[in-house]
Design a protein around this motif. Structure first.
Motif, PDB file in Angstrom:
ATOM      1  N   TYR A   1       4.515   5.752   6.802  1.00  0.00           N
ATOM      2  CA  TYR A   1       3.006   6.150   6.099  1.00  0.00           C
ATOM      3  C   TYR A   1       3.016   7.466   6.869  1.00  0.00           C
ATOM      4  O   TYR A   1       2.504   8.967   6.565  1.00  0.00           O
ATOM      5  CB  TYR A   1       2.031   5.943   7.343  1.00  0.00           C
ATOM      6  CG  TYR A   1       1.592   3.929   6.184  1.00  0.00           C
ATOM      7  CD1 TYR A   1       0.732   4.671   5.113  1.00  0.00           C
ATOM      8  CD2 TYR A   1       2.408   3.247   6.499  1.00  0.00           C
ATOM      9  CE1 TYR A   1       0.385   3.567   4.545  1.00  0.00           C
ATOM     10  CE2 TYR A   1       2.436   1.684   5.131  1.00  0.00           C
ATOM     11  CZ  TYR A   1       1.274   1.798   4.456  1.00  0.00           C
ATOM     12  OH  TYR A   1       1.111   0.870   3.868  1.00  0.00           O
ATOM     13  N   LEU A   2       3.579   8.309   7.738  1.00  0.00           N
ATOM     14  CA  LEU A   2       3.825   9.264   8.812  1.00  0.00           C
ATOM     15  C   LEU A   2       5.231  10.656   7.576  1.00  0.00           C
ATOM     16  O   LEU A   2       4.195  11.487   7.321  1.00  0.00           O
ATOM     17  CB  LEU A   2       4.518   9.565   9.899  1.00  0.00           C
ATOM     18  CG  LEU A   2       4.192   8.233  10.661  1.00  0.00           C
ATOM     19  CD1 LEU A   2       4.408   8.801  12.361  1.00  0.00           C
ATOM     20  CD2 LEU A   2       2.260   9.269  11.680  1.00  0.00           C
TER      21      LEU A   2
ATOM     22  N   VAL B   1       7.905   9.830  -5.793  1.00  0.00           N
ATOM     23  CA  VAL B   1       8.662   7.934  -5.516  1.00  0.00           C
ATOM     24  C   VAL B   1       8.832   7.189  -4.010  1.00  0.00           C
ATOM     25  O   VAL B   1       9.014   6.585  -3.881  1.00  0.00           O
ATOM     26  CB  VAL B   1       9.534   7.521  -6.987  1.00  0.00           C
ATOM     27  CG1 VAL B   1       8.798   7.736  -8.446  1.00  0.00           C
ATOM     28  CG2 VAL B   1      10.949   8.988  -6.399  1.00  0.00           C
ATOM     29  N   ILE B   2       9.102   8.319  -3.471  1.00  0.00           N
ATOM     30  CA  ILE B   2       9.809   8.271  -2.265  1.00  0.00           C
ATOM     31  C   ILE B   2       9.314   7.136  -1.177  1.00  0.00           C
ATOM     32  O   ILE B   2       9.835   6.439  -1.001  1.00  0.00           O
ATOM     33  CB  ILE B   2      10.007   9.063  -1.592  1.00  0.00           C
ATOM     34  CG1 ILE B   2      11.010  10.375  -2.151  1.00  0.00           C
ATOM     35  CG2 ILE B   2      10.161   9.860   0.530  1.00  0.00           C
ATOM     36  CD1 ILE B   2      10.921  11.855  -1.606  1.00  0.00           C
ATOM     37  N   PRO B   3       7.735   6.961  -1.678  1.00  0.00           N
ATOM     38  CA  PRO B   3       7.043   6.189  -0.451  1.00  0.00           C
ATOM     39  C   PRO B   3       7.705   4.203  -0.520  1.00  0.00           C
ATOM     40  O   PRO B   3       7.901   3.934  -0.220  1.00  0.00           O
ATOM     41  CB  PRO B   3       5.648   6.321  -0.787  1.00  0.00           C
ATOM     42  CG  PRO B   3       5.508   7.696  -0.823  1.00  0.00           C
ATOM     43  CD  PRO B   3       6.722   8.136  -1.738  1.00  0.00           C
ATOM     44  N   ALA B   4       7.071   4.592  -2.175  1.00  0.00           N
ATOM     45  CA  ALA B   4       7.711   3.020  -3.267  1.00  0.00           C
ATOM     46  C   ALA B   4       9.383   2.098  -2.569  1.00  0.00           C
ATOM     47  O   ALA B   4       9.470   1.431  -1.865  1.00  0.00           O
ATOM     48  CB  ALA B   4       7.490   2.720  -4.573  1.00  0.00           C
ATOM     49  N   LEU B   5      10.330   3.829  -3.075  1.00  0.00           N
ATOM     50  CA  LEU B   5      11.828   3.168  -2.789  1.00  0.00           C
ATOM     51  C   LEU B   5      11.921   3.219  -0.696  1.00  0.00           C
ATOM     52  O   LEU B   5      12.755   2.481  -0.508  1.00  0.00           O
ATOM     53  CB  LEU B   5      12.362   4.927  -2.934  1.00  0.00           C
ATOM     54  CG  LEU B   5      12.272   4.626  -4.468  1.00  0.00           C
ATOM     55  CD1 LEU B   5      13.362   6.351  -4.155  1.00  0.00           C
ATOM     56  CD2 LEU B   5      13.146   3.353  -4.718  1.00  0.00           C
TER      57      LEU B   5
ATOM     58  N   ILE C   1       0.459  -1.462   0.027  1.00  0.00           N
ATOM     59  CA  ILE C   1       0.505   0.302   0.044  1.00  0.00           C
ATOM     60  C   ILE C   1       1.141   0.833   0.129  1.00  0.00           C
ATOM     61  O   ILE C   1       0.526   2.323  -0.757  1.00  0.00           O
ATOM     62  CB  ILE C   1      -0.950   0.041   1.558  1.00  0.00           C
ATOM     63  CG1 ILE C   1      -2.486  -1.336   0.867  1.00  0.00           C
ATOM     64  CG2 ILE C   1      -1.661   1.510   1.546  1.00  0.00           C
ATOM     65  CD1 ILE C   1      -2.891  -1.062  -0.105  1.00  0.00           C
ATOM     66  N   LEU C   2       2.288   1.441   0.784  1.00  0.00           N
ATOM     67  CA  LEU C   2       2.713   2.682   0.064  1.00  0.00           C
ATOM     68  C   LEU C   2       3.471   2.273  -0.849  1.00  0.00           C
ATOM     69  O   LEU C   2       3.862   3.633  -1.456  1.00  0.00           O
ATOM     70  CB  LEU C   2       3.991   2.208   1.534  1.00  0.00           C
ATOM     71  CG  LEU C   2       5.119   3.271   2.478  1.00  0.00           C
ATOM     72  CD1 LEU C   2       3.869   4.333   2.731  1.00  0.00           C
ATOM     73  CD2 LEU C   2       6.102   2.719   2.924  1.00  0.00           C
ATOM     74  N   ALA C   3       3.699   1.377  -1.214  1.00  0.00           N
ATOM     75  CA  ALA C   3       4.037   1.721  -2.877  1.00  0.00           C
ATOM     76  C   ALA C   3       2.937   2.264  -3.866  1.00  0.00           C
ATOM     77  O   ALA C   3       3.257   2.990  -4.650  1.00  0.00           O
ATOM     78  CB  ALA C   3       4.958   0.106  -3.089  1.00  0.00           C
ATOM     79  N   PHE C   4       1.767   1.596  -3.765  1.00  0.00           N
ATOM     80  CA  PHE C   4       0.423   2.093  -4.115  1.00  0.00           C
ATOM     81  C   PHE C   4       0.082   3.577  -4.280  1.00  0.00           C
ATOM     82  O   PHE C   4       0.343   3.777  -4.979  1.00  0.00           O
ATOM     83  CB  PHE C   4      -0.503   1.654  -3.659  1.00  0.00           C
ATOM     84  CG  PHE C   4      -1.715   1.892  -4.619  1.00  0.00           C
ATOM     85  CD1 PHE C   4      -2.576   1.664  -5.704  1.00  0.00           C
ATOM     86  CD2 PHE C   4      -2.293   2.866  -3.514  1.00  0.00           C
ATOM     87  CE1 PHE C   4      -3.641   1.956  -5.814  1.00  0.00           C
ATOM     88  CE2 PHE C   4      -3.674   3.400  -4.522  1.00  0.00           C
ATOM     89  CZ  PHE C   4      -4.237   2.720  -5.108  1.00  0.00           C
TER      90      PHE C   4
END
Length: 150
Positions: free
Chosen positions: A109-110, A84-88, A56-59
Motif C-alpha cells: 500500500y505504501l 500491474v505492480i500492486p496486483a502482482l 483491494i490492492l489488486a483492485f
C-alpha cells in the motif's frame, strides 16, 4: 487539486469496513463468534484482514490501468507496466503467515501511494486523487498494522 466526489469518498470509506471488522474480530471474542457463526471462518481475524487487503490492492491495479489508458503513446507501456505492480505484489507477497503477509501488504500500500502520486503527477489521475488516496492509505496501513500487532 479539487474536492473528492462524494460517491468516491463514501465508497472508499466503505472499503475500510472489512478491515475494521477484521480488527474487531481480533480484539473481541463476541465479534469473532458472531462473525464466525454467521459468515464463516473466512470472515474473521487474519483471514478477512489479509484476503481483503490483497483484493483491494489488486483492485487498485485496475484503477491505475484505467489511468494508464490516458497516457500518451510513448508513455503508455511504462504506465501499463507500473499499473500491474500492486496486483502482482498482492499475489506473490500476501502469503507466508499473518505477520509477514500483513507487513508485505503494508509495504504494497505504501508503494501504491507512490504510484498514485506518480500517475497524479503525470496528469493521468484526477486532480482530487491524492486528497482521497493519502488518508485512505493512512487508514488501511493503520488497520493492517493493528492486525499484524494483534
Amino acid at each position: 487539486m479539487g474536492q473528492v466526489p462524494r460517491s468516491a469518498l463514501l465508497l472508499a470509506i466503505a472499503g475500510l469496513i472489512p478491515l475494521g471488522w477484521s480488527v474487531a474480530t481480533l480484539v473481541s471474542d463476541p465479534a469473532y463468534e458472531v462473525s464466525y457463526s454467521v459468515l464463516g471462518g473466512r470472515f474473521v481475524g487474519p483471514y478477512l484482514h489479509l484476503s481483503w487487503g490483497a483484493v483491494i490492492l489488486a483492485f487498485m491495479s485496475g484503477v491505475l490501468w484505467g489511468f494508464a489508458t490516458k497516457a500518451p503513446r510513448d508513455q503508455a507501456a511504462v504506465c501499463y507496466a507500473l499499473s500491474v505492480i500492486p496486483a502482482l505484489w498482492a499475489f506473490f507477497m500476501a502469503g507466508g503467515g499473518p505477520v509477514s503477509a500483513g507487513m508485505n501488504l503494508i509495504f504494497g500500500y505504501l508503494g501504491l501511494l507512490a504510484l498514485d502520486w506518480q500517475f497524479w503527477r503525470w496528469g493521468l489521475a484526477p486532480g482530487w486523487w491524492l486528497h482521497l488516496r493519502l488518508p485512505m492509505t493512512v487508514g488501511v496501513v493503520a488497520l493492517l498494522l493493528f492486525g499484524v500487532m494483534a
